[in-house]
Design a protein around this motif. Structure first.
Motif, PDB file in Angstrom:
ATOM      1  N   ARG A   1       0.844  -1.199   0.000  1.00  0.00           N
ATOM      2  CA  ARG A   1       0.000   0.000   0.000  1.00  0.00           C
ATOM      3  C   ARG A   1       0.878   1.249   0.000  1.00  0.00           C
ATOM      4  N   THR A   2       0.409   2.295  -0.645  1.00  0.00           N
ATOM      5  CA  THR A   2       1.148   3.559  -0.663  1.00  0.00           C
ATOM      6  C   THR A   2       1.107   4.202   0.719  1.00  0.00           C
TER       7      THR A   2
ATOM      8  N   LEU B   1      -0.198   7.001   1.445  1.00  0.00           N
ATOM      9  CA  LEU B   1      -1.563   7.491   1.630  1.00  0.00           C
ATOM     10  C   LEU B   1      -2.498   6.361   2.060  1.00  0.00           C
ATOM     11  N   GLU B   2      -2.404   5.223   1.393  1.00  0.00           N
ATOM     12  CA  GLU B   2      -3.282   4.095   1.717  1.00  0.00           C
ATOM     13  C   GLU B   2      -2.997   3.541   3.106  1.00  0.00           C
TER      14      GLU B   2
ATOM     15  N   LYS C   1      -9.400   9.895   3.174  1.00  0.00           N
ATOM     16  CA  LYS C   1      -8.351  10.354   2.258  1.00  0.00           C
ATOM     17  C   LYS C   1      -7.943  11.790   2.577  1.00  0.00           C
TER      18      LYS C   1
ATOM     19  N   ILE D   1      -4.219  12.904   3.809  1.00  0.00           N
ATOM     20  CA  ILE D   1      -3.423  13.915   3.095  1.00  0.00           C
ATOM     21  C   ILE D   1      -2.965  15.002   4.072  1.00  0.00           C
TER      22      ILE D   1
ATOM     23  N   ASP E   1       4.674  15.227  -0.642  1.00  0.00           N
ATOM     24  CA  ASP E   1       5.147  14.842  -1.976  1.00  0.00           C
ATOM     25  C   ASP E   1       5.449  13.348  -2.092  1.00  0.00           C
ATOM     26  N   LYS E   2       5.180  12.589  -1.026  1.00  0.00           N
ATOM     27  CA  LYS E   2       5.482  11.146  -1.038  1.00  0.00           C
ATOM     28  C   LYS E   2       4.232  10.282  -0.863  1.00  0.00           C
ATOM     29  N   MET E   3       3.077  10.880  -0.991  1.00  0.00           N
ATOM     30  CA  MET E   3       1.829  10.171  -0.684  1.00  0.00           C
ATOM     31  C   MET E   3       1.613   8.932  -1.535  1.00  0.00           C
ATOM     32  N   ASP E   4       2.068   8.976  -2.773  1.00  0.00           N
ATOM     33  CA  ASP E   4       1.833   7.855  -3.700  1.00  0.00           C
ATOM     34  C   ASP E   4       3.008   6.882  -3.754  1.00  0.00           C
ATOM     35  N   HIS E   5       3.981   7.085  -2.864  1.00  0.00           N
ATOM     36  CA  HIS E   5       5.137   6.183  -2.816  1.00  0.00           C
ATOM     37  C   HIS E   5       4.818   4.980  -1.924  1.00  0.00           C
ATOM     38  N   TYR E   6       5.395   3.831  -2.307  1.00  0.00           N
ATOM     39  CA  TYR E   6       5.293   2.633  -1.482  1.00  0.00           C
ATOM     40  C   TYR E   6       6.429   2.635  -0.457  1.00  0.00           C
TER      41      TYR E   6
END
Length: 251
Positions: free
Chosen positions: A99-100, A102-103, A121, A125, A135-140
């Motif tokens: 999961r990222t 964010l997830e 969500k 955020i 800037d790293k929310m979508d990183h795993y």
């Protein structure tokens, strides 16, 4: 906010906690220090009943749990509610690798609190921005440094809107250059009035942020007091020796 009375815990014949009495007020930051094996991590786990004490009582706000009682439905619900009101940040980050960021932060509110996905969500955020990871929310997790992963773990704990945050040596698994970024986030939370219990060897953090420092050894609270007292003129010789040794580590 947190009150422990006569907490005892053993693993087989090994006695880890010996009649611990300990309390933390609302908005207070308490740092627990002590040598390895002194019972610090077990104490944190007993607060949330991740390890059930063999004896004693844990009080967190309105939740009051006596150790050693049968695990009926009412008790299970009480333990679940206590955990939901406690944010726990571990040495290892324990993020979901698939999961990222964010997830990871959204997961608890959606699954446990049944929060609307969009609201969860927005909340995630906001929290990731708070810990400097907008800037790293979508990183795993594998794409993040250790310090970044630990900051995601802090955001995840905060997502449940806990009454108290527990930290079990949150910087011990990090390279020295990454320690500062995690401690800065914790300092900001302290400034905002978050009630915190922090197991750490970070002497500078204890001096700057703690309202009270507790020294544990051999399953006992040996001494406690303000950072000024504990680092400047502790009563017990063993406390003085340990804190001087921690100071030599350069932290």
């Amino acid at each position: 906010m947190v009150e422990l009375k006569n907490i005892k815990k053993s693993f087989g014949d090994h006695v880890v906690l010996k009649d611990i009495n300990f309390s933390v007020g609302k908005n207070e930051v308490v740092v627990i220090m002590g040598p390895s094996g002194s019972g610090k991590s077990t104490l944190l786990r007993c607060i949330t009943f991740l390890e059930e004490p063999d004896g004693g009582k844990v009080k967190l706000g309105e939740f009051n749990l006596q150790a050693g009682l049968p695990l009926n439905k009412e008790r299970k619900n009480m333990i679940r509610a206590l955990r939901q009101n406690t944010g726990f940040v571990f040495q290892q980050f324990n993020l979901f690798s698939h999961r990222t960021a964010l997830e990871n932060v959204m997961e608890g509110p959606i699954v446990i609190k049944k929060m609307d996905r969009q609201k969860a969500k927005e909340n995630a955020i906001e929290l990731l921005s708070k810990v400097g990871l907008a800037d790293k929310m979508d990183h795993y997790p594998a794409q993040l440094s250790g310090g970044q992963q630990q900051r995601v773990a802090i955001a995840r704990a905060l997502s449940m809107k806990p009454m108290v945050m527990l930290y079990d040596e949150p910087t011990s698994a990090l390279d020295p250059e990454l320690v500062r970024e995690v401690l800065l986030v914790m300092k900001e939370l302290a400034k905002e009035g978050m009630t915190m219990i922090v197991v750490t060897h970070e002497r500078g953090f204890a001096r700057d942020v703690a309202d009270r420092v507790v020294f544990m050894e051999d399953g006992l609270v040996v001494e406690e007091g303000s950072p000024e007292k504990m680092f400047g003129s502790p009563v017990k010789e063993r406390t003085r020796e340990f804190l001087q040794d921690v100071g030599k580590e350069g932290r």
